[in-house]
Design a protein around this motif. Structure first.
Motif, PDB file in Angstrom:
ATOM      1  N   TYR A 185      21.059   6.759  14.258  1.00 23.39           N
ATOM      2  CA  TYR A 185      19.968   7.180  15.133  1.00 23.39           C
ATOM      3  C   TYR A 185      20.126   8.672  15.391  1.00 23.39           C
ATOM      4  CZ  TYR A 185      19.118   2.226  15.888  1.00 23.39           C
ATOM      5  OH  TYR A 185      18.831   0.886  15.697  1.00 23.39           O
ATOM      6  N   ILE A 186      19.085   9.421  15.072  1.00 21.11           N
ATOM      7  CA  ILE A 186      19.154  10.879  15.095  1.00 21.11           C
ATOM      8  C   ILE A 186      18.050  11.416  15.995  1.00 21.11           C
ATOM      9  CG2 ILE A 186      19.081  12.984  13.672  1.00 21.11           C
ATOM     10  CD1 ILE A 186      19.665  10.825  11.308  1.00 21.11           C
ATOM     11  N   GLU A 187      18.397  12.341  16.866  1.00 24.71           N
ATOM     12  CA  GLU A 187      17.434  12.963  17.766  1.00 24.71           C
ATOM     13  C   GLU A 187      17.267  14.432  17.405  1.00 24.71           C
ATOM     14  OE1 GLU A 187      17.447  12.727  22.420  1.00 24.71           O
ATOM     15  OE2 GLU A 187      18.455  14.599  21.823  1.00 24.71           O
ATOM     16  N   LYS A 188      16.025  14.884  17.359  1.00 27.40           N
ATOM     17  CA  LYS A 188      15.721  16.300  17.133  1.00 27.40           C
ATOM     18  C   LYS A 188      14.857  16.805  18.273  1.00 27.40           C
ATOM     19  CE  LYS A 188      12.395  17.436  14.374  1.00 27.40           C
ATOM     20  NZ  LYS A 188      11.558  17.564  13.169  1.00 27.40           N
ATOM     21  N   GLN A 189      15.259  17.901  18.880  1.00 29.24           N
ATOM     22  CA  GLN A 189      14.450  18.527  19.908  1.00 29.24           C
ATOM     23  C   GLN A 189      13.894  19.836  19.377  1.00 29.24           C
ATOM     24  OE1 GLN A 189      17.179  18.507  23.370  1.00 29.24           O
ATOM     25  NE2 GLN A 189      15.839  16.929  24.225  1.00 29.24           N
ATOM     26  N   LEU A 190      12.612  20.067  19.634  1.00 33.72           N
ATOM     27  CA  LEU A 190      11.921  21.260  19.163  1.00 33.72           C
ATOM     28  C   LEU A 190      11.622  22.175  20.336  1.00 33.72           C
ATOM     29  CD1 LEU A 190       9.279  19.795  16.658  1.00 33.72           C
ATOM     30  CD2 LEU A 190      11.351  21.064  16.084  1.00 33.72           C
ATOM     31  N   TYR A 191      12.036  23.433  20.213  1.00 36.55           N
ATOM     32  CA  TYR A 191      11.813  24.430  21.248  1.00 36.55           C
ATOM     33  C   TYR A 191      10.983  25.579  20.690  1.00 36.55           C
ATOM     34  CZ  TYR A 191      15.617  22.121  23.805  1.00 36.55           C
ATOM     35  OH  TYR A 191      16.409  21.204  24.459  1.00 36.55           O
ATOM     36  N   ASP A 192      10.094  26.104  21.506  1.00 37.66           N
ATOM     37  CA  ASP A 192       9.378  27.312  21.136  1.00 37.66           C
ATOM     38  C   ASP A 192      10.353  28.486  21.222  1.00 37.66           C
ATOM     39  OD1 ASP A 192       7.782  29.856  21.882  1.00 37.66           O
ATOM     40  OD2 ASP A 192       6.247  28.502  21.116  1.00 37.66           O
ATOM     41  N   GLU A 193      10.499  29.234  20.125  1.00 42.67           N
ATOM     42  CA  GLU A 193      11.479  30.315  20.101  1.00 42.67           C
ATOM     43  C   GLU A 193      11.170  31.383  21.142  1.00 42.67           C
ATOM     44  OE1 GLU A 193      13.679  32.779  16.618  1.00 42.67           O
ATOM     45  OE2 GLU A 193      11.527  33.219  16.828  1.00 42.67           O
ATOM     46  N   ALA A 194       9.902  31.680  21.327  1.00 42.29           N
ATOM     47  CA  ALA A 194       9.532  32.778  22.228  1.00 42.29           C
ATOM     48  C   ALA A 194       9.746  32.414  23.690  1.00 42.29           C
ATOM     49  CB  ALA A 194       8.078  33.181  21.990  1.00 42.29           C
ATOM     50  N   THR A 195       9.389  31.190  24.078  1.00 42.97           N
ATOM     51  CA  THR A 195       9.432  30.807  25.491  1.00 42.97           C
ATOM     52  C   THR A 195      10.600  29.889  25.842  1.00 42.97           C
ATOM     53  OG1 THR A 195       8.052  28.842  25.151  1.00 42.97           O
ATOM     54  CG2 THR A 195       6.909  30.954  25.534  1.00 42.97           C
ATOM     55  N   GLN A 196      11.262  29.322  24.815  1.00 42.73           N
ATOM     56  CA  GLN A 196      12.334  28.330  24.997  1.00 42.73           C
ATOM     57  C   GLN A 196      11.829  27.045  25.650  1.00 42.73           C
ATOM     58  OE1 GLN A 196      15.649  28.456  23.784  1.00 42.73           O
ATOM     59  NE2 GLN A 196      14.551  30.045  22.653  1.00 42.73           N
ATOM     60  N   GLN A 197      10.511  26.830  25.632  1.00 43.12           N
ATOM     61  CA  GLN A 197       9.950  25.595  26.163  1.00 43.12           C
ATOM     62  C   GLN A 197      10.212  24.445  25.205  1.00 43.12           C
ATOM     63  OE1 GLN A 197       5.669  25.525  26.483  1.00 43.12           O
ATOM     64  NE2 GLN A 197       5.636  23.709  27.772  1.00 43.12           N
ATOM     65  N   LEU A 198      10.607  23.294  25.753  1.00 42.17           N
ATOM     66  CA  LEU A 198      10.776  22.091  24.945  1.00 42.17           C
ATOM     67  C   LEU A 198       9.389  21.563  24.578  1.00 42.17           C
ATOM     68  CD1 LEU A 198      12.536  19.839  23.725  1.00 42.17           C
ATOM     69  CD2 LEU A 198      12.458  18.693  25.962  1.00 42.17           C
ATOM     70  N   ILE A 199       9.101  21.507  23.284  1.00 45.71           N
ATOM     71  CA  ILE A 199       7.784  21.104  22.806  1.00 45.71           C
ATOM     72  C   ILE A 199       7.739  19.612  22.479  1.00 45.71           C
ATOM     73  CG2 ILE A 199       6.040  21.457  21.016  1.00 45.71           C
ATOM     74  CD1 ILE A 199       6.349  23.818  22.892  1.00 45.71           C
ATOM     75  N   ALA A 200       8.753  19.110  21.789  1.00 45.29           N
ATOM     76  CA  ALA A 200       8.727  17.715  21.352  1.00 45.29           C
ATOM     77  C   ALA A 200      10.133  17.205  21.110  1.00 45.29           C
ATOM     78  CB  ALA A 200       7.893  17.570  20.077  1.00 45.29           C
ATOM     79  N   THR A 201      10.282  15.896  21.208  1.00 48.15           N
ATOM     80  CA  THR A 201      11.516  15.209  20.830  1.00 48.15           C
ATOM     81  C   THR A 201      11.165  14.191  19.754  1.00 48.15           C
ATOM     82  OG1 THR A 201      12.473  15.459  23.036  1.00 48.15           O
ATOM     83  CG2 THR A 201      13.429  13.774  21.611  1.00 48.15           C
TER      84      THR A 201
END
Length: 315
Positions: free
Chosen positions: A149-165
């Motif tokens: 089971y693998i989790e990937k978190q996506l962050y906006d590089e400019a704002t460091q906001q978490l976009i999706a998991t």
């Protein structure tokens, strides 16, 4: 070995590992500690509006050029992004093949489940940082495989906001029994089954004969999806569609049935990839309201085969 001993060995894996022969540590198997500790580090992915449009086109969005709801995914004017694109952005690649010390038989890996949860709208272009890690390694037993089971978190590089998991389960068919050497996690709660009653909403989606050739340009260049010789060696009569393309098609169906093609209304989508799809087939997305969620499955009509099961979405 007598028949009685063979039966005993089959029933009692612990006894089997005690018979004279190679020591357990001498047999190549999944290394639980190293696999459980794996992290990708930061994976930087810059993409453009063309990439977002290509992803939508590969899923057949825009098949009706007069449908303004679909047009917003394939026309750069006020461009929207299909939410399941989060599954392919900033991914770490086929790391299980490249990390020999993990002991994983990468030739026997099957993508089993996929989920995406949106915390914010995917930007149509920009740079995202993906951080992936293994969160669970489950041993199903000798001869029965293991599940990562693998989790990937996506962050906006400019704002460091978490976009999706994004969460995925990989079925490692050749790696069962590793826990005899130590380690192993409890299996998570399984996905709820599809309701046992006629669906309440249905949409049929045609796949293009060249759907796999298009979808591979979104990042997965596995020749299984384009080379007939490779597909034949794997036991298929012709190249198959990517599992994540089937997953994306399910998302497309949910956007049409429940969201009026507004991606902001889809908060999460998950499901089990249960059978391959051949490009050119018609996919029927069948849905049920279940409390605050939508249960769904996807069926390849021409063969009457369920290709995605145990689907759940929050809309």
């Amino acid at each position: 070995m007598t028949n009685a001993l063979r039966r005993l060995a089959t029933k009692d894996a612990t006894w089997f590992w005690r018979v004279p022969g190679p020591r357990c540590e001498d047999i190549e198997m999944l290394n639980y500690g190293k696999t459980r500790d794996w992290k990708s580090g930061d994976v930087r992915h810059s993409y453009t509006t063309k990439d977002s449009i290509l992803y939508a086109l590969a899923l057949g969005v825009g098949a009706d050029p007069l449908d303004g709801r679909q047009l917003r995914f394939i026309y750069e004017k006020e461009l929207a992004v299909v939410p399941t694109m989060a599954a392919v952005l900033a991914s770490p690649g086929f790391w299980m093949r490249d990390r020999a010390e993990l002991g994983i038989d990468h030739l026997k890996i099957v993508h089993a489940e996929q989920g995406v949860r949106l915390h914010a709208a995917l930007p149509p272009q920009g740079t995202l940082i993906g951080r992936s890690r293994v969160v669970r390694v489950v041993d199903k037993g000798a001869g029965r495989g293991a599940i990562l089971y693998i989790e990937k978190q996506l962050y906006d590089e400019a704002t460091q906001q978490l976009i999706a998991t994004a969460e995925q389960a990989m079925f490692c068919r050749g790696d069962g029994g590793f826990s005899l050497a130590g380690g192993g996690d409890e299996a998570p709660t399984g996905l709820p089954p599809t309701p046992d009653r006629p669906p309440e909403a249905v949409v049929d989606l045609a796949t293009r004969p060249d759907a796999a050739a298009l979808y591979r340009l979104c990042g997965d260049l596995n020749p299984l999806h384009i080379d007939p010789a490779v597909a034949a060696k794997a036991g298929f009569p012709k190249p198959i569609l990517h599992g994540l393309a089937t997953y994306g098609m399910a998302c497309r169906g949910l956007l049409e049935l429940y969201c009026d093609y507004d991606p902001l209304r889809l908060r999460s989508i998950r499901g089990r990839l249960s059978a391959p799809v051949y490009p050119g087939e018609t996919l029927r997305v069948e849905c049920w309201r279940e409390g605050g969620e939508v249960a769904f499955r996807v069926r390849a009509l021409e063969r009457n085969v369920v290709v995605l099961s145990h689907g759940r979405a929050e809309v």
